[in-house]
Design a protein around this motif. Structure first.
Motif, PDB file in Angstrom:
ATOM      1  N   ASP A 176       0.823  -1.211   0.000  1.00 45.90           N
ATOM      2  CA  ASP A 176       0.000   0.000   0.000  1.00 45.90           C
ATOM      3  C   ASP A 176       0.856   1.260   0.000  1.00 45.90           C
ATOM      4  OD1 ASP A 176      -2.208  -1.648   0.194  1.00 45.90           O
ATOM      5  OD2 ASP A 176      -2.233  -1.549   2.385  1.00 45.90           O
ATOM      6  N   GLY A 177       2.026   1.180  -0.613  1.00 46.40           N
ATOM      7  CA  GLY A 177       2.881   2.356  -0.692  1.00 46.40           C
ATOM      8  C   GLY A 177       3.589   2.709   0.591  1.00 46.40           C
ATOM      9  N   ILE A 178       3.606   1.787   1.534  1.00 41.84           N
ATOM     10  CA  ILE A 178       4.254   2.066   2.821  1.00 41.84           C
ATOM     11  C   ILE A 178       5.269   0.974   3.146  1.00 41.84           C
ATOM     12  CG2 ILE A 178       3.891   2.278   5.323  1.00 41.84           C
ATOM     13  CD1 ILE A 178       1.151   3.506   4.671  1.00 41.84           C
ATOM     14  N   GLU A 179       6.452   1.394   3.538  1.00 36.22           N
ATOM     15  CA  GLU A 179       7.443   0.463   4.071  1.00 36.22           C
ATOM     16  C   GLU A 179       7.153   0.333   5.558  1.00 36.22           C
ATOM     17  OE1 GLU A 179       9.955  -0.988   2.366  1.00 36.22           O
ATOM     18  OE2 GLU A 179      10.468   0.287   0.665  1.00 36.22           O
ATOM     19  N   TRP A 180       6.517  -0.767   5.924  1.00 37.32           N
ATOM     20  CA  TRP A 180       6.103  -0.941   7.319  1.00 37.32           C
ATOM     21  C   TRP A 180       7.244  -1.418   8.210  1.00 37.32           C
ATOM     22  CZ3 TRP A 180       1.278   0.599   8.804  1.00 37.32           C
ATOM     23  CH2 TRP A 180       0.325   0.771   7.786  1.00 37.32           C
ATOM     24  N   GLU A 181       8.193  -2.097   7.579  1.00 45.10           N
ATOM     25  CA  GLU A 181       9.333  -2.628   8.322  1.00 45.10           C
ATOM     26  C   GLU A 181      10.594  -2.344   7.508  1.00 45.10           C
ATOM     27  OE1 GLU A 181       9.214  -4.132  11.270  1.00 45.10           O
ATOM     28  OE2 GLU A 181       7.031  -4.281  11.447  1.00 45.10           O
ATOM     29  N   ASP A 182      11.742  -2.496   8.164  1.00 48.73           N
ATOM     30  CA  ASP A 182      12.992  -2.349   7.443  1.00 48.73           C
ATOM     31  C   ASP A 182      13.282  -3.650   6.714  1.00 48.73           C
ATOM     32  OD1 ASP A 182      15.433  -1.867   6.443  1.00 48.73           O
ATOM     33  OD2 ASP A 182      16.346  -1.210   8.319  1.00 48.73           O
ATOM     34  N   THR A 183      12.882  -3.696   5.451  1.00 47.89           N
ATOM     35  CA  THR A 183      13.041  -4.926   4.692  1.00 47.89           C
ATOM     36  C   THR A 183      14.395  -5.008   4.001  1.00 47.89           C
ATOM     37  OG1 THR A 183      11.910  -3.812   2.899  1.00 47.89           O
ATOM     38  CG2 THR A 183      10.590  -5.276   4.283  1.00 47.89           C
ATOM     39  N   MET A 184      15.215  -3.960   4.190  1.00 47.51           N
ATOM     40  CA  MET A 184      16.561  -4.065   3.613  1.00 47.51           C
ATOM     41  C   MET A 184      17.572  -3.476   4.571  1.00 47.51           C
ATOM     42  SD  MET A 184      15.648  -1.956   0.241  1.00 47.51           S
ATOM     43  CE  MET A 184      15.743  -0.210   0.464  1.00 47.51           C
ATOM     44  N   ALA A 185      17.648  -4.094   5.715  1.00 46.37           N
ATOM     45  CA  ALA A 185      18.471  -3.587   6.809  1.00 46.37           C
ATOM     46  C   ALA A 185      19.928  -3.393   6.417  1.00 46.37           C
ATOM     47  CB  ALA A 185      18.359  -4.525   7.999  1.00 46.37           C
ATOM     48  N   MET A 186      20.464  -4.337   5.629  1.00 44.93           N
ATOM     49  CA  MET A 186      21.877  -4.245   5.278  1.00 44.93           C
ATOM     50  C   MET A 186      22.160  -2.974   4.504  1.00 44.93           C
ATOM     51  SD  MET A 186      23.815  -7.347   5.521  1.00 44.93           S
ATOM     52  CE  MET A 186      24.294  -7.904   3.900  1.00 44.93           C
ATOM     53  N   MET A 187      21.323  -2.759   3.528  1.00 39.86           N
ATOM     54  CA  MET A 187      21.496  -1.585   2.692  1.00 39.86           C
ATOM     55  C   MET A 187      21.273  -0.317   3.508  1.00 39.86           C
ATOM     56  SD  MET A 187      20.159  -1.420  -1.010  1.00 39.86           S
ATOM     57  CE  MET A 187      20.281   0.001  -2.054  1.00 39.86           C
ATOM     58  N   ASN A 188      20.288  -0.388   4.394  1.00 40.61           N
ATOM     59  CA  ASN A 188      19.993   0.747   5.257  1.00 40.61           C
ATOM     60  C   ASN A 188      21.214   1.095   6.112  1.00 40.61           C
ATOM     61  OD1 ASN A 188      18.380   2.736   6.341  1.00 40.61           O
ATOM     62  ND2 ASN A 188      17.444   1.385   7.878  1.00 40.61           N
ATOM     63  N   TYR A 189      21.881   0.086   6.607  1.00 37.06           N
ATOM     64  CA  TYR A 189      23.065   0.305   7.448  1.00 37.06           C
ATOM     65  C   TYR A 189      24.192   0.972   6.687  1.00 37.06           C
ATOM     66  CZ  TYR A 189      21.731  -1.816  11.835  1.00 37.06           C
ATOM     67  OH  TYR A 189      21.152  -2.051  13.040  1.00 37.06           O
ATOM     68  N   GLY A 190      24.251   0.730   5.392  1.00 34.64           N
ATOM     69  CA  GLY A 190      25.313   1.336   4.599  1.00 34.64           C
ATOM     70  C   GLY A 190      24.990   2.753   4.163  1.00 34.64           C
ATOM     71  N   SER A 191      23.753   3.188   4.414  1.00 33.67           N
ATOM     72  CA  SER A 191      23.368   4.513   3.939  1.00 33.67           C
ATOM     73  C   SER A 191      23.628   5.553   5.019  1.00 33.67           C
ATOM     74  CB  SER A 191      21.883   4.511   3.547  1.00 33.67           C
ATOM     75  OG  SER A 191      21.054   4.266   4.676  1.00 33.67           O
TER      76      SER A 191
ATOM     77  N   ASP B 121      -0.955  19.117  10.493  1.00 36.02           N
ATOM     78  CA  ASP B 121       0.355  19.728  10.271  1.00 36.02           C
ATOM     79  C   ASP B 121       1.304  18.745   9.601  1.00 36.02           C
ATOM     80  OD1 ASP B 121       1.767  18.217  12.349  1.00 36.02           O
ATOM     81  OD2 ASP B 121       0.713  19.485  13.779  1.00 36.02           O
ATOM     82  N   THR B 122       0.861  17.481   9.492  1.00 35.99           N
ATOM     83  CA  THR B 122       1.686  16.455   8.854  1.00 35.99           C
ATOM     84  C   THR B 122       0.774  15.581   7.990  1.00 35.99           C
ATOM     85  OG1 THR B 122       3.106  16.366  10.810  1.00 35.99           O
ATOM     86  CG2 THR B 122       3.308  14.551   9.256  1.00 35.99           C
ATOM     87  N   VAL B 123       1.242  15.254   6.793  1.00 35.28           N
ATOM     88  CA  VAL B 123       0.472  14.334   5.960  1.00 35.28           C
ATOM     89  C   VAL B 123       1.400  13.239   5.446  1.00 35.28           C
ATOM     90  CG1 VAL B 123       0.757  15.760   3.870  1.00 35.28           C
ATOM     91  CG2 VAL B 123      -1.115  14.091   3.996  1.00 35.28           C
ATOM     92  N   LEU B 124       0.935  12.000   5.565  1.00 37.53           N
ATOM     93  CA  LEU B 124       1.723  10.868   5.089  1.00 37.53           C
ATOM     94  C   LEU B 124       1.457  10.662   3.603  1.00 37.53           C
ATOM     95  CD1 LEU B 124       3.556   8.413   5.642  1.00 37.53           C
ATOM     96  CD2 LEU B 124       1.489   7.094   6.051  1.00 37.53           C
ATOM     97  N   VAL B 125       2.509  10.784   2.798  1.00 39.29           N
ATOM     98  CA  VAL B 125       2.360  10.581   1.355  1.00 39.29           C
ATOM     99  C   VAL B 125       2.989   9.231   0.983  1.00 39.29           C
ATOM    100  CG1 VAL B 125       2.713  11.592  -0.920  1.00 39.29           C
ATOM    101  CG2 VAL B 125       2.628  13.087   1.088  1.00 39.29           C
ATOM    102  N   PRO B 126       2.157   8.212   0.730  1.00 34.75           N
ATOM    103  CA  PRO B 126       2.687   6.895   0.379  1.00 34.75           C
ATOM    104  C   PRO B 126       3.364   6.911  -0.998  1.00 34.75           C
ATOM    105  CG  PRO B 126       0.390   6.750   1.084  1.00 34.75           C
ATOM    106  CD  PRO B 126       0.694   8.200   0.837  1.00 34.75           C
ATOM    107  N   ILE B 127       4.082   5.846  -1.288  1.00 37.89           N
ATOM    108  CA  ILE B 127       4.781   5.715  -2.567  1.00 37.89           C
ATOM    109  C   ILE B 127       3.786   5.797  -3.721  1.00 37.89           C
ATOM    110  CG2 ILE B 127       6.206   4.178  -3.986  1.00 37.89           C
ATOM    111  CD1 ILE B 127       7.108   2.899  -1.236  1.00 37.89           C
ATOM    112  N   GLY B 128       4.062   6.667  -4.659  1.00 33.86           N
ATOM    113  CA  GLY B 128       3.224   6.787  -5.838  1.00 33.86           C
ATOM    114  C   GLY B 128       2.016   7.690  -5.675  1.00 33.86           C
TER     115      GLY B 128
END
Ligand code: C2O
Ligand code: CU
Length: 520
Positions: free
Chosen positions: A384-399, A472-479
């Motif tokens: 649904d256009g939302i990353e609910w979990e960290d599905t790419m932890a390794m890559m995230n750690y390198g960023s 004051d905040t709106v969540l804009v999902p992917i796409g």
């Protein structure tokens, strides 16, 4: 179908590998640790409710320790508390806060959602200088709108807020008609732990900037298990705030019917019943629940990938002083939103595209991977256009904030992030289109927050919003494409940014200046 998933996984693995190879190459900075010692620190206290303080109060950011997941860790708390004190005020009041920084690093306090005077907005380098350790700053707050607000640091939120610096402010309207027996304030949060402490943070570099720092332990009000005892037949009002760095919560209480009453800055046009509440970082929700049967009700965070228990509401036999069960069934209305209908047919005044620039990849091998990605390689985790979990932890750690730049781009001028500097006048209603580009190198949802001014969501993907509320905040999902109407009402220089702490640290912020019209 199966083949597609396999390809996606393989693509992801290749990308992870390449990304790490690249990020290591680019990393010539020595990472400087923060002091993580717990020696001689006081234990965190529970939050105190400060009801209707007269004119002024003092607040400090303190270093404390707290037991999380069986070990003591160094954390931060306002007035030594996690969450910080709950401040209750009446609409229209003013409050002076003498703030002292007792941390081992600079900080400021941002009063999230309040339409206060610009100079007290707490943005370093924009409205004030950073408050150094041992220094004080006087904040003068105004509360023009009833609703649920919160305060948090605006320097290294990824670290300071993660460690416990957050607190609520409740602004009550003068005609408040309380149709509930009890009120409870809940911060939904998570923390990322590793071997008895938080996963390392560094003074000179922010990492996990791709996905943000997803916690592996859920916290409600800083505790691993929330516990509440109420009497059978009570209506309980919950004030919810998401203080996580990046996690979107989907709160459910199986067996209980949720009446959704309010959001960020006030109350819905039409109250409604729902069986869950989705909250992105920094969003709030005001909900009522009628506990008509005794027993245990579990608070859950349920997303498409995982399910967490956040705590329990225990409903016991007991006396209910006033019966609100009938009021609970009535869905109230709030007006003042009909003026926005006229904007649906108007073109957007500005269009902002949400995107990413991944530094090392521009000239590197990864550019060649670009086409491969659109098939879902990097989007594998989003639902649904939302990353609910960290599905790419390794890559995230390198960023890091050095090899990743998150972008807000003005479509007309091509300007990005802080180069965007809109000038608007008090009294303007600006139609802003937010588009989250699904074809970006790494698309992700972004909770976009505007400082000092409020807005309504006009439409999502061209479909009109039939139930407005000040936000004051709106969540804009992917796409997704969101049209919002910003009510320009508060003079000064303000920020608009993504409220994923690591995205903000990676540049995802724009500016706008509000001018007083001549003659005012
Ligand atoms: Cu709650 Cu600029 O942030
Ligand atoms: Cu973001």
């Amino acid at each position: 179908m199966k083949k597609g998933i396999l390809i996606a996984i393989i693509t992801s693995l290749i990308l992870i590998f390449l990304f790490i190879a690249f990020s290591n190459k680019g990393q010539d900075v020595d990472m400087i640790d923060f002091d993580r010692s717990v020696l001689n620190l006081d234990l965190a206290e529970n939050s105190e409710i400060i009801e209707y303080p007269n004119i002024s109060l003092s607040l400090s950011a303190d270093i404390i320790k707290k037991e999380v997941n069986g070990g003591e860790i160094r954390m931060f708390g306002y007035n030594g508390q996690i969450p910080g004190p709950i401040i209750k005020v009446k609409q229209g009041e003013e409050l002076e806060i003498e703030f002292t920084n007792n941390l081992d690093q600079d900080t400021t306090v941002h009063w999230h959602g309040l339409r206060l005077d610009n100079e007290f907005d707490g943005v370093p380098g924009m409205t004030q200088e950073p408050i150094q350790p041992g220094q004080k700053f006087i904040y003068k707050l105004k509360f023009p709108d009833a609703g649920l607000y919160w305060y948090h640091p605006h320097i290294r939120e990824d670290y300071q807020q993660e460690l416990g610096l957050y607190g609520n402010i409740l602004v009550e309207s003068s005609q408040e008609n309380k149709k509930f027996n009890r009120e409870e304030f809940l911060f939904l949060d998570d923390i990322q732990l590793y071997e008895g402490d938080v996963t390392p943070f560094y003074q000179n570099v922010v990492y996990q900037t791709l996905m943000g720092r997803f916690g592996n332990v859920m916290l409600v009000n800083g505790q691993e298990k929330y516990d509440l005892i109420v009497n059978e037949g009570e209506v309980v009002r919950f004030y919810l705030t998401n203080s996580a760095n990046t996690r979107v919560f989907n709160l459910k209480i199986p067996g209980a019917r949720i009446k959704v009453v309010g959001s960020d800055v006030g109350y819905y046009e039409n109250e409604f019943f729902s069986d869950s509440v989705i909250l992105a970082p920094s969003e709030r929700a005001i909900i009522d629940i009628y506990f008509d049967k005794s027993g245990n009700y579990e608070l859950k965070n349920i997303n498409p990938l995982k399910e967490y228990s956040l705590g329990t509401v225990k409903v016991v036999d007991g006396q209910v002083l006033k019966d609100f069960s009938q009021d609970f069934l009535i869905l109230d209305k709030n007006d003042g939103f009909s003026m926005f209908e006229q904007y649906s047919s108007k073109p957007a005044d500005v269009e902002l595209v949400l995107d990413i620039k991944m530094g090392s990849m521009e000239h590197g091998l990864m550019q060649n991977m670009d086409h491969g990605m659109h098939g879902g390689g990097m989007m594998a985790g989003s639902i649904d256009g939302i990353e609910w979990e960290d599905t790419m932890a390794m890559m995230n750690y390198g960023s890091t904030n050095k090899n990743v730049e998150w972008l807000i781009t003005d479509k007309k001028t091509g300007k990005t992030n802080e180069d965007i500097d809109y000038k608007w006048n008090v009294g303007d209603y600006v139609k802003i289109r937010l588009f989250n580009d699904p074809n970006s190198m790494h698309p992700m949802q972004h909770p976009i927050h505007f400082h000092g001014n409020r807005f309504v969501v006009l439409s999502k993907d061209g479909i009109n919003n039939e139930n407005m509320v000040w936000k004051d905040t709106v969540l804009v999902p992917i796409g997704a494409t969101y049209d919002i109407i910003l009510e320009v009402s508060n003079p000064g220089e303000w920020m608009a940014h993504c409220h994923i702490a690591e995205h903000l640290e990676s540049g995802m912020m724009a500016k706008f200046e509000v001018m007083q019209k001549e003659g005012n």
